[in-house]
Design a protein around this motif. Structure first.
Motif, PDB file in Angstrom:
ATOM      1  N   VAL A  24      17.506 -10.411 -74.817  1.00  0.00           N
ATOM      2  CA  VAL A  24      16.697  -9.195 -74.898  1.00  0.00           C
ATOM      3  C   VAL A  24      15.798  -9.071 -73.668  1.00  0.00           C
ATOM      4  N   LEU A  25      15.162 -10.164 -73.287  1.00  0.00           N
ATOM      5  CA  LEU A  25      14.254 -10.115 -72.144  1.00  0.00           C
ATOM      6  C   LEU A  25      14.985  -9.852 -70.834  1.00  0.00           C
ATOM      7  N   VAL A  26      16.129 -10.480 -70.651  1.00  0.00           N
ATOM      8  CA  VAL A  26      16.895 -10.264 -69.420  1.00  0.00           C
ATOM      9  C   VAL A  26      17.408  -8.829 -69.363  1.00  0.00           C
ATOM     10  N   THR A  27      17.861  -8.309 -70.488  1.00  0.00           N
ATOM     11  CA  THR A  27      18.320  -6.922 -70.526  1.00  0.00           C
ATOM     12  C   THR A  27      17.189  -5.965 -70.184  1.00  0.00           C
ATOM     13  N   ALA A  28      16.027  -6.170 -70.779  1.00  0.00           N
ATOM     14  CA  ALA A  28      14.881  -5.306 -70.485  1.00  0.00           C
ATOM     15  C   ALA A  28      14.465  -5.436 -69.020  1.00  0.00           C
ATOM     16  N   LEU A  29      14.538  -6.646 -68.484  1.00  0.00           N
ATOM     17  CA  LEU A  29      14.174  -6.854 -67.081  1.00  0.00           C
ATOM     18  C   LEU A  29      15.127  -6.131 -66.139  1.00  0.00           C
ATOM     19  N   VAL A  30      16.412  -6.266 -66.372  1.00  0.00           N
ATOM     20  CA  VAL A  30      17.408  -5.648 -65.484  1.00  0.00           C
ATOM     21  C   VAL A  30      17.334  -4.125 -65.568  1.00  0.00           C
ATOM     22  N   VAL A  31      17.264  -3.592 -66.782  1.00  0.00           N
ATOM     23  CA  VAL A  31      17.203  -2.135 -66.934  1.00  0.00           C
ATOM     24  C   VAL A  31      15.888  -1.603 -66.380  1.00  0.00           C
ATOM     25  N   GLY A  32      14.805  -2.298 -66.629  1.00  0.00           N
ATOM     26  CA  GLY A  32      13.514  -1.873 -66.086  1.00  0.00           C
ATOM     27  C   GLY A  32      13.501  -1.867 -64.571  1.00  0.00           C
ATOM     28  N   PHE A  33      14.100  -2.900 -63.975  1.00  0.00           N
ATOM     29  CA  PHE A  33      14.181  -2.950 -62.515  1.00  0.00           C
ATOM     30  C   PHE A  33      15.034  -1.817 -61.966  1.00  0.00           C
ATOM     31  N   ALA A  34      16.169  -1.553 -62.607  1.00  0.00           N
ATOM     32  CA  ALA A  34      17.053  -0.480 -62.143  1.00  0.00           C
ATOM     33  C   ALA A  34      16.363   0.885 -62.257  1.00  0.00           C
ATOM     34  N   ILE A  35      15.689   1.124 -63.360  1.00  0.00           N
ATOM     35  CA  ILE A  35      14.983   2.396 -63.537  1.00  0.00           C
ATOM     36  C   ILE A  35      13.836   2.506 -62.541  1.00  0.00           C
ATOM     37  N   SER A  36      13.120   1.423 -62.319  1.00  0.00           N
ATOM     38  CA  SER A  36      12.027   1.432 -61.344  1.00  0.00           C
ATOM     39  C   SER A  36      12.541   1.716 -59.943  1.00  0.00           C
ATOM     40  N   LEU A  37      13.665   1.111 -59.604  1.00  0.00           N
ATOM     41  CA  LEU A  37      14.267   1.366 -58.298  1.00  0.00           C
ATOM     42  C   LEU A  37      14.692   2.828 -58.177  1.00  0.00           C
ATOM     43  N   PHE A  38      15.295   3.352 -59.241  1.00  0.00           N
ATOM     44  CA  PHE A  38      15.695   4.757 -59.253  1.00  0.00           C
ATOM     45  C   PHE A  38      14.482   5.681 -59.108  1.00  0.00           C
ATOM     46  N   GLN A  39      13.386   5.356 -59.796  1.00  0.00           N
ATOM     47  CA  GLN A  39      12.185   6.181 -59.715  1.00  0.00           C
ATOM     48  C   GLN A  39      11.557   6.129 -58.327  1.00  0.00           C
ATOM     49  N   SER A  40      11.589   4.967 -57.705  1.00  0.00           N
ATOM     50  CA  SER A  40      10.990   4.878 -56.373  1.00  0.00           C
ATOM     51  C   SER A  40      11.847   5.589 -55.328  1.00  0.00           C
ATOM     52  N   VAL A  41      13.149   5.598 -55.509  1.00  0.00           N
ATOM     53  CA  VAL A  41      14.028   6.290 -54.561  1.00  0.00           C
ATOM     54  C   VAL A  41      13.908   7.805 -54.716  1.00  0.00           C
ATOM     55  N   THR A  42      13.883   8.266 -55.953  1.00  0.00           N
ATOM     56  CA  THR A  42      13.841   9.708 -56.191  1.00  0.00           C
ATOM     57  C   THR A  42      12.423  10.255 -56.322  1.00  0.00           C
ATOM     58  N   GLN A  43      11.429   9.422 -56.388  1.00  0.00           N
ATOM     59  CA  GLN A  43      10.021   9.784 -56.549  1.00  0.00           C
ATOM     60  C   GLN A  43       9.773  10.589 -57.823  1.00  0.00           C
ATOM     61  N   ILE A  44      10.534  10.273 -58.863  1.00  0.00           N
ATOM     62  CA  ILE A  44      10.317  10.863 -60.181  1.00  0.00           C
ATOM     63  C   ILE A  44       9.429   9.899 -60.962  1.00  0.00           C
ATOM     64  N   GLN A  45       8.285  10.353 -61.407  1.00  0.00           N
ATOM     65  CA  GLN A  45       7.356   9.498 -62.136  1.00  0.00           C
ATOM     66  C   GLN A  45       7.211   9.963 -63.581  1.00  0.00           C
ATOM     67  N   GLU A  46       8.270   9.857 -64.318  1.00  0.00           N
ATOM     68  CA  GLU A  46       8.266  10.260 -65.719  1.00  0.00           C
ATOM     69  C   GLU A  46       8.238   9.000 -66.580  1.00  0.00           C
ATOM     70  N   VAL A  47       7.308   8.942 -67.538  1.00  0.00           N
ATOM     71  CA  VAL A  47       7.131   7.750 -68.362  1.00  0.00           C
ATOM     72  C   VAL A  47       8.332   7.526 -69.275  1.00  0.00           C
ATOM     73  N   THR A  48       8.842   8.590 -69.856  1.00  0.00           N
ATOM     74  CA  THR A  48       9.968   8.440 -70.779  1.00  0.00           C
ATOM     75  C   THR A  48      11.235   8.003 -70.067  1.00  0.00           C
TER      76      THR A  48
END
Length: 91
Positions: A24-48
């Motif tokens: 569970v922790l590794v899955t949350a870490l990987v998905v969180g990192f991927a979403i964070s990377l996507f948000q930083s590239v696209t500059q979309i700052q949506e919490v949901t």
């Protein structure tokens, strides 16, 4: 029950907790990192955008590994119950 038995049971419990929480922790870490990377590239700052995919991925991870988690927990508990007589007589 001597000190070594208590330490052994405690160590086994901590290892089991780490093994059960790892998927569970590794899955949350990987998905969180991927979403964070996507948000930083696209500059979309949506919490949901960071919460919903992570929650879905964790649910999928629990669904996939749930049977294994229950089997590990039951095996550990069964082993503890089997060790009760030897723990009581000190051997």
């Amino acid at each position: 029950m001597d000190t070594n038995s208590v330490l052994d049971i405690g160590l086994n419990a901590l290892v089991l907790a780490a093994k059960l929480s790892a998927p569970v922790l590794v899955t949350a870490l990987v998905v969180g990192f991927a979403i964070s990377l996507f948000q930083s590239v696209t500059q979309i700052q949506e919490v949901t955008l960071s919460f919903v995919p992570k929650a879905i991925a964790v649910a999928v991870a629990l669904f996939v590994t749930g049977h294994w988690m229950i089997a590990e927990a039951v095996g550990f508990t069964t082993e503890l119950f089997a060790r009760i007589p030897s723990l009581l007589k000190g051997g």
